[in-house]
Design an enzyme around this catalytic site. Structure first.
Site, short mmCIF file in Angstrom:
data_model
loop_
_atom_site.label_atom_id
_atom_site.label_comp_id
_atom_site.label_asym_id
_atom_site.label_seq_id
_atom_site.Cartn_x
_atom_site.Cartn_y
_atom_site.Cartn_z
N VAL A 15 54.27 38.93 45.88
CA VAL A 15 54.44 37.94 46.95
C VAL A 15 55.92 37.66 47.20
O VAL A 15 56.39 37.70 48.34
CB VAL A 15 53.69 36.63 46.59
CG1 VAL A 15 53.99 35.54 47.60
CG2 VAL A 15 52.19 36.89 46.53
N ILE A 137 45.66 33.54 56.43
CA ILE A 137 44.82 32.71 57.31
C ILE A 137 45.33 31.27 57.29
O ILE A 137 45.44 30.67 56.23
CB ILE A 137 43.34 32.74 56.86
CG1 ILE A 137 42.81 34.17 56.86
CG2 ILE A 137 42.49 31.85 57.75
CD1 ILE A 137 41.38 34.29 56.33
N GLU A 191 42.68 43.42 39.58
CA GLU A 191 43.63 43.34 38.47
C GLU A 191 43.11 44.14 37.28
O GLU A 191 41.88 44.29 37.14
CB GLU A 191 43.76 41.87 38.02
CG GLU A 191 44.27 40.92 39.06
CD GLU A 191 45.77 41.04 39.27
OE1 GLU A 191 46.46 41.51 38.33
OE2 GLU A 191 46.25 40.68 40.35
N LYS A 206 40.16 27.81 45.06
CA LYS A 206 40.40 27.71 46.51
C LYS A 206 39.41 26.75 47.14
O LYS A 206 39.76 25.96 48.02
CB LYS A 206 40.30 29.09 47.15
CG LYS A 206 41.42 30.04 46.70
CD LYS A 206 41.14 31.46 47.11
CE LYS A 206 42.23 32.41 46.68
NZ LYS A 206 41.84 33.82 46.80
N GLY A 303 47.95 40.38 49.65
CA GLY A 303 48.90 41.41 50.04
C GLY A 303 50.27 40.78 50.24
O GLY A 303 50.37 39.60 50.59
N1 NAP Z 1 49.32 39.01 45.30
C1 NAP Z 1 48.76 38.44 46.37
O1 NAP Z 1 48.34 39.12 47.32
C2 NAP Z 1 48.64 36.94 46.45
C3 NAP Z 1 48.06 36.34 47.59
C4 NAP Z 1 48.02 34.95 47.68
C5 NAP Z 1 48.51 34.18 46.63
N2 NAP Z 1 49.03 34.80 45.53
C6 NAP Z 1 49.56 33.96 44.46
O2 NAP Z 1 50.97 34.18 44.40
C7 NAP Z 1 51.43 34.04 43.06
C8 NAP Z 1 52.19 35.28 42.65
O3 NAP Z 1 51.37 36.42 42.77
P1 NAP Z 1 52.01 37.89 42.64
O4 NAP Z 1 50.90 38.83 42.99
O5 NAP Z 1 53.29 37.99 43.37
O6 NAP Z 1 52.29 37.96 41.05
P2 NAP Z 1 53.19 39.02 40.27
O7 NAP Z 1 53.37 40.25 41.08
O8 NAP Z 1 52.61 39.12 38.91
O9 NAP Z 1 54.63 38.29 40.18
C9 NAP Z 1 54.88 37.22 39.32
C10 NAP Z 1 56.38 36.99 39.28
O10 NAP Z 1 56.65 35.85 38.47
C11 NAP Z 1 57.54 36.20 37.42
N3 NAP Z 1 57.15 35.43 36.24
C12 NAP Z 1 55.89 35.27 35.75
N4 NAP Z 1 55.91 34.44 34.68
C13 NAP Z 1 57.20 34.06 34.51
C14 NAP Z 1 57.86 33.21 33.58
N5 NAP Z 1 57.19 32.58 32.61
N6 NAP Z 1 59.19 33.05 33.72
C15 NAP Z 1 59.88 33.67 34.69
N7 NAP Z 1 59.31 34.49 35.61
C16 NAP Z 1 57.99 34.69 35.51
C17 NAP Z 1 57.41 37.68 37.21
O11 NAP Z 1 58.62 38.18 36.66
P3 NAP Z 1 58.86 39.77 36.42
O12 NAP Z 1 59.02 40.33 37.81
O13 NAP Z 1 60.10 39.85 35.63
O14 NAP Z 1 57.63 40.26 35.71
C18 NAP Z 1 57.16 38.14 38.65
O15 NAP Z 1 58.38 38.30 39.34
C19 NAP Z 1 50.16 33.75 42.23
O16 NAP Z 1 50.01 32.36 42.12
C20 NAP Z 1 49.05 34.32 43.08
O17 NAP Z 1 47.81 33.69 42.84
C21 NAP Z 1 49.11 36.15 45.42
#
Ligand code: NAP
Length: 427
Positions: A15, A137, A191, A206, A303
């Site tokens: 994200v 959305i 995942e 949600k 996404g």
């Molecule tokens: N993916 C989607 O399509 C989507 C859609 C809607 C909402 N979301 C929400 O958006 C959020 C992020 O999702 P994502 O898919 O982007 O997750 P992700 O790809 O796993 O990214 C998580 C990020 O947070 C960092 N991080 C995690 N724990 C940390 C900590 N303790 N200290 C410092 N940095 C930390 C990670 O660092 P590193 O890069 O160093 O690992 C990474 O950059 C979640 O809440 C998810 O539910 C996601």
């Protein structure tokens, strides 16, 4: 004149990278349209050595949360860490320091909404969370503002793309759950640990947020009944299709007076219902309000870029408003006027069982249901007899959840064994 806003990211995975790219590629348009220019000063990550798609300028990445949370220049903190902790702790600190928060985190938000809102109000900071529910959305903004003139009494949501993808393939191709899940993981649509999605928890977080906004009162996550798709079999999907139904993991919220029911579970809906055609990883929210009547929102629920679309729109809103607004209902764990959680909802049920193939059995099964006040709308025998048993599919008339559970528990194992029970929503 352009207004310059300094922001910090907490997290920059899928994200966060999408948000960075959108701000970079669309920054001129945002400035032209809204007179705003966002500057990302610091980005918190866990692992500074990790290879990344985004080429960050030197000294932007940090592994110290204080670089974002205590920098007085940073006005808005955008959070994409995920999970309850440490995200919740960081969000509270940001709000406490008067920084506006934009978050995509449904878990921390659903569990701690009232504490976050309290901290935001106390410091006058904004709290924006469009991306936490259904990605691109604009359902949060619609509920908060555009649908305020409605008494909303019903929400049906397909709010988890992973499970919708799995059920769509099982329905279209007759594939089994385990095979499709493996494929979804290979394609990056599930995942490596899919539990939160397939067990229905993601949808429940949600739904707690959506129902609270729609019903204008806090609906805690703990009140949402949750059942995932892990026990769904291709056979039930086929039997349902023969009866004119499509299977979806629905997030359902209904309100009658102060009574509220919120539940996430596999649900049969009529195959001509608009939600039945929401395929693959798409999300949709179908609702009914007393003035707007039926309405459906459809789009990408996940996404990098679809989610960034919601985040950047929130950033623009946060940076443009004169005064931050908060939902006007009493957002507290024990509000004075409370919505009552109804766990004995009413709906028709689909029940599949293996029954002894001999005279009188149908009567004894029907009696178990009749004794609990449950009447049967249809009974069908499926396939041929095997080992003295046949498959029976029963559809009940609208009945109480608890009565149906009592009826199936009272079935004599000698005459029938329950194979599955799926709730039906007739619209
Ligand atoms: N993916 C989607 O399509 C989507 C859609 C809607 C909402 N979301 C929400 O958006 C959020 C992020 O999702 P994502 O898919 O982007 O997750 P992700 O790809 O796993 O990214 C998580 C990020 O947070 C960092 N991080 C995690 N724990 C940390 C900590 N303790 N200290 C410092 N940095 C930390 C990670 O660092 P590193 O890069 O160093 O690992 C990474 O950059 C979640 O809440 C998810 O539910 C996601």
């Amino acid at each position: 004149m352009t207004k310059h806003i300094v922001i910090g990211f907490l997290g920059c995975g899928n994200v966060g990278s999408g948000v960075w790219r959108l701000l970079e590629g669309f920054g001129d348009a945002i400035e032209h349209r809204a007179g705003l220019r966002f500057h990302v000063k610091k980005v918190l990550v866990r692992d500074l050595t990790k290879k990344r798609d985004v080429a960050f300028p030197a000294d932007v990445l940090t592994d110290n949360p204080d670089d974002v949370l205590t920098d007085p220049e940073i006005q808005i903190v955008a959070e994409f860490l995920g999970g309850e902790e440490p995200a919740y702790k960081y969000l509270l600190r940001a709000l406490g320091a008067g920084k506006t928060v934009v978050t995509a985190n449904k878990v921390a938000f659903a569990l701690h909404w009232h504490e976050l809102q309290k901290a935001a109000k106390a410091s006058g900071a904004g709290l924006y969370y469009e991306a936490a529910v259904c990605g691109a959305i604009p359902i949060i903004h619609s509920l908060e503002e555009s649908l305020q003139a409605n008494f909303i009494d019903k929400i049906y949501g397909i709010v988890n793309g992973t499970t919708n993808y799995i059920l769509t393939r099982m329905s279209k191709n007759g594939e089994d759950y385990a095979t499709v899940l493996k494929d979804a993981q290979k394609l990056g649509l599930a995942e490596p640990d899919p539990a939160a999605d397939v067990e229905g928890l993601d949808a429940a977080y949600k739904l707690s947020i959506l129902a609270s906004l729609a019903f204008h009162g806090r609906v805690p996550f703990e009140d949402v009944y949750v059942e995932g798709i892990t026990r769904v079999g291709a056979e039930d999907i086929r039997c349902g299709q023969d009866l004119g139904y499509t299977l979806k993991l629905l997030a359902i919220a209904k309100r009658k007076g102060l009574d509220v029911e919120t539940r996430v579970h596999p649900t049969f809906i009529r195959s001509d219902h608009p939600l039945a055609n929401v395929s693959g990883s798409f999300n949709a929210v179908y609702l009914h309000g007393h003035a707007c009547k039926e309405m459906m929102f459809l789009g990408r629920g996940a996404g990098d870029m679809p989610t960034a679309s919601a985040i950047v729109s929130d950033l623009e809103r946060a940076a443009s408003v004169r005064k931050h607004l908060y939902p006007t209902f009493e957002n507290a764990p024990n509000p004075r006027v409370t919505l009552k959680n109804n766990t004995d909802w009413q709906c028709p049920f689909y029940i599949r069982m293996l029954a002894k193939d001999e005279p009188g059995v149908l009567y004894r099964i029907a009696k178990c249901f009749a004794d609990q006040g449950v009447s049967l709308a249809a009974v069908q025998q499926k396939g041929e007899q095997a080992n003295g048993r046949v498959t029976l599919v029963i559809i009940t008339h609208t009945a109480s959840e608890k009565a149906v559970q009592r009826a199936v528990t009272s079935l004599d194992g000698e005459i029938a064994t329950l194979k599955s029970i799926i709730r039906v929503e007739e619209e």
